[in-house]
Design a protein around this motif. Structure first.
Motif, PDB file in Angstrom:
ATOM      1  N   ASN A 240      51.643  62.762  39.311  1.00 59.19           N
ATOM      2  CA  ASN A 240      52.350  63.772  38.510  1.00 59.19           C
ATOM      3  C   ASN A 240      52.486  63.279  37.072  1.00 59.19           C
ATOM      4  OD1 ASN A 240      53.243  65.482  40.822  1.00 59.19           O
ATOM      5  ND2 ASN A 240      54.289  63.577  41.398  1.00 59.19           N
ATOM      6  N   GLN A 315      54.840  66.991  52.451  1.00 63.11           N
ATOM      7  CA  GLN A 315      54.444  67.068  51.045  1.00 63.11           C
ATOM      8  C   GLN A 315      55.265  68.165  50.384  1.00 63.11           C
ATOM      9  OE1 GLN A 315      50.318  66.442  50.454  1.00 63.11           O
ATOM     10  NE2 GLN A 315      50.229  67.568  48.534  1.00 63.11           N
ATOM     11  N   TYR A 317      56.270  70.383  47.112  1.00 59.62           N
ATOM     12  CA  TYR A 317      55.868  70.870  45.794  1.00 59.62           C
ATOM     13  C   TYR A 317      57.136  71.311  45.095  1.00 59.62           C
ATOM     14  CZ  TYR A 317      51.283  70.902  47.943  1.00 59.62           C
ATOM     15  OH  TYR A 317      50.146  70.524  48.594  1.00 59.62           O
ATOM     16  N   ARG A 319      59.414  71.508  41.059  1.00 59.84           N
ATOM     17  CA  ARG A 319      59.158  71.984  39.705  1.00 59.84           C
ATOM     18  C   ARG A 319      60.340  71.570  38.838  1.00 59.84           C
ATOM     19  NH1 ARG A 319      60.855  76.921  38.755  1.00 59.84           N
ATOM     20  NH2 ARG A 319      60.851  77.497  40.941  1.00 59.84           N
ATOM     21  N   ALA A 324      55.055  70.789  37.222  1.00 58.98           N
ATOM     22  CA  ALA A 324      55.083  70.674  38.687  1.00 58.98           C
ATOM     23  C   ALA A 324      55.124  69.209  39.082  1.00 58.98           C
ATOM     24  CB  ALA A 324      53.847  71.328  39.280  1.00 58.98           C
ATOM     25  N   THR A 326      54.745  66.802  42.626  1.00 56.97           N
ATOM     26  CA  THR A 326      54.462  66.717  44.063  1.00 56.97           C
ATOM     27  C   THR A 326      55.082  65.432  44.600  1.00 56.97           C
ATOM     28  OG1 THR A 326      52.356  67.767  43.580  1.00 56.97           O
ATOM     29  CG2 THR A 326      52.619  66.832  45.771  1.00 56.97           C
TER      30      THR A 326
END
Lengths: 360, 272
Positions: A240, A315, A317, A319, A324, A326
């Motif tokens: 990221n 996992q 996801y 924000r 974003a 992860t």
């Protein structure tokens, strides 16, 4: 000692420049993996080593001998093709014997070598069969067998596992690693799969658009990526990146600010801290597997977008504003989209890059 | 298989095609066993006492035997030469880049665009000047000019369908160009080569126009002899039909031998 040397190798197809000056050297017995996205020139580079593509400029030497303009057969390399390229009208034995017959070896020697390779690859019962009567994994073994029998100086592999299903792929990956250990041969392996690269390589060459981005051991590339491309390419899921602002810098530490940071700021010890100036922007790289959802002193405040249950791990996801993030975590945290969550990280696992992508 | 109306239509259609194709053969072969009176009978006689008279007559006629022999020599030689010259040319066209390749490629097929009759007179004069009239060689050369483009076209297409990886693997294995051609392209291109060979053989075997123009007495081919019976006041249909049957026989045998390859060759690429 350098066994394979590529010196400022370039390749153009008409106006199109595909390889733009590549320098790579490998020592004897080394397993080198070329990795990169499709179109980066990795296969072209491999085919140039094999002699199947002409070198536009630069020099290529194998075992101290300049082979830039040498015929493929005289380079003493063998290649395993993505399509396997087995001769469909010949039996497995004849496929493996073909190169030996070309070299005019005695029939006894041919039989001995083929039998030896067949034993190593456990394909002895298949020798009389035609390739069409073999499964994908068996064809793969025959293709490898064909390259073993000739006792080449260098083995070249062009995405050899991409036609196999996932299970067979990991199985063959282990076998190729074993083969490398047992033969002690120099191998050059092309793949776009970073897992293959990480697990097989002594050294990885990361290529992009005809240029080398970084060369190093898998650990080096993972721990000290030279730029955001390598950082993003090595490791799965991808690293990221958050764009933070430098609010303070001295010889050994940095203060960074980002709306997602707890208290909107992060203080970080960094060896190259003096290179940054107050007001600069920096990219903060965080690997998904390093982010810890249960950290006692979390760094990030995030909003959950979606969570994928992978069985043993999850996992997430998430924000922060437009950016974003992860996260890969063990267990099954109870999260629903829209939840607020926090994540921490060991500061030693924070990567910093300049806005143009180079490691700080 | 279920008996649906579609299947029935399909079967009827196939039957029609088969009847349409095979009836002339049936007519020819049956007529060759009929007496002249039976042949000319109207309505046609379906049940008759077969006679071998026409066959006795044509096999007693050294002209027919000689003509079949000539046809065999010419068709075999033409086919062998066309494949021998055409296959390597096709290999080059399929796998190498060189200047004027596409022009050459087009030129090969443009050879077939001229109507043969346009060239009949010039070729006759040429053969006359070169004192080649009534020789096997002149027909072999002429047929070669018609057959070579077909062989080159079919074989090029076939060779192009062979994955280039195989050739590259062979190069790494140390094979030279000729070995690659002989050990990889020839065996894998066999269907295309068989198809082009049979086209070449049938063309040379059946050709009438040039055979008529360029031969006199010694090298008359089978079709020429068959048509030569069509003179005088009465057409000896039985003899013509018997000769026709004898002419068709070698081609049929040749076709049956290579048909396995031929079907593979013609459907090649359809399923890829």
């Amino acid at each position: 000692m350098t066994f394979l040397q590529l010196d400022n190798i370039k390749k153009t197809f008409g106006e199109l420049s595909v390889i733009k000056g590549v320098n790579i050297s490998a020592s004897k017995g080394e397993f080198v993996v070329f990795v990169g996205p499709s179109g980066c020139g990795k296969s072209t580079l491999l085919r140039m080593i094999a002699g199947l593509e002409d070198v536009t400029s630069g020099t290529l030497s194998i075992d101290g001998k300049d082979v830039t303009y040498e015929e493929p057969a005289k380079r003493e390399v063998s290649m395993v093709f993505q399509s396997y390229a087995l001769y469909p009208h010949m039996s497995v034995f004849e496929n493996m014997a073909f190169g030996l017959r070309m070299a005019k070896l005695s029939e006894d020697e041919i039989k001995r070598r083929v039998a030896e390779a067949a034993r190593i690859l456990q394909i002895e019962p298949l020798l009389e069969r035609k390739p069409r009567a073999l499964s994908g994994g068996q064809r793969q073994r025959v293709a490898i067998g064909r390259s073993i029998v000739r006792n080449p100086k260098i083995f070249l592999f062009d995405e050899p596992l991409s036609n196999l299903d996932a299970e067979l792929r990991s199985q063959m990956r282990v076998e190729i690693a074993k083969l490398h250990r047992n033969l002690g041969a120099t191998m050059v392996y092309v793949t776009h799969d970073q897992v293959e690269a990480m697990t097989l390589a002594d050294r990885i060459v990361v290529l992009r658009a005809g240029l080398v981005e970084q060369i190093g051991s898998p650990t080096e590339l993972y721990d000290r990526p030279a730029n955001t491309f390598v950082a993003g390419f090595i490791g799965s899921p991808k690293m990221n990146f958050l764009t933070a602002k430098v609010t303070g810098a001295d010889a050994s530490s940095l203060q960074l600010s980002h709306p997602a940071f707890a208290g909107e700021s992060l203080s970080l010890a960094h060896g190259s801290a003096s290179k940054a100036k107050v007001g600069d922007k920096l990219l903060v790289g965080l690997r998904p597997e390093h982010l810890d959802v249960a950290a006692p002193a979390p760094l990030l405040r995030l909003t959950v977008d979606f969570a994928e249950n992978l069985g043993g791990s999850t996992q997430i996801y998430a924000r922060t504003g437009e950016e974003a993030v992860t996260i890969l975590t063990n267990g099954r945290p109870d999260l629903t989209p829209g939840d607020q969550m926090a994540a921490g990280i060991d500061p030693r696992h924070i990567y910093l890059f300049t806005p143009d992508g180079l490691a700080l | 298989m279920r008996l649906s109306s579609g299947n029935i239509l399909h079967a009827l259609g196939l039957t029609a095609v088969i009847l349409f194709t095979l009836f002339p053969f049936y007519w020819m072969v049956s007529a060759s066993f009929k007496t002249q009176a039976d042949i000319l009978a109207s309505p046609p006689v379906w049940l008759f006492t077969p006679t071998l008279d026409h066959y006795r007559e044509i096999f007693a006629d050294s002209k027919v035997i000689g003509a079949v022999g000539n046809s065999l020599i010419i068709a075999t030689a033409t086919t062998a030469l066309a494949v021998l010259l055409g296959a390597p040319a096709a290999f080059a066209l399929a796998r190498y880049d060189f200047r004027g390749k596409s022009d050459l490629w087009f030129w090969f097929i443009s050879n077939r665009m001229t109507s043969p009759i346009v060239l009949a007179l010039p070729v006759y004069i040429l053969a006359l000047q070169l004192k080649m009239l009534d020789t096997h060689l002149v027909l072999i050369l002429i047929y070669l000019t018609f057959n070579l483009p077909i062989v080159v076209w079919i074989c090029t297409d076939q060779f192009k369908s062979i994955p280039p990886d195989l050739e590259q693997a062979a190069r790494l294995d140390g094979a030279d160009q000729f070995t690659i051609f002989r050990k990889i392209y020839l065996p894998l291109g066999a269907p295309g080569i068989a198809v082009s060979a049979i086209f070449s053989f049938i063309f040379s075997w059946n050709e009438l126009l040039y055979a008529l123009v360029l031969t006199r007495r010694d090298v008359q081919t089978a079709p020429v002899v068959a048509t030569s019976f069509m003179s005088g006041y009465e057409l000896p249909w039985g003899k013509i039909m018997a000769t026709g049957t004898v002419i068709v026989l070698p081609v049929t045998i040749f076709a049956l031998i290579v048909s396995r390859h031929m079907v593979r060759g013609l459907t090649m690429g359809a399923t890829k």
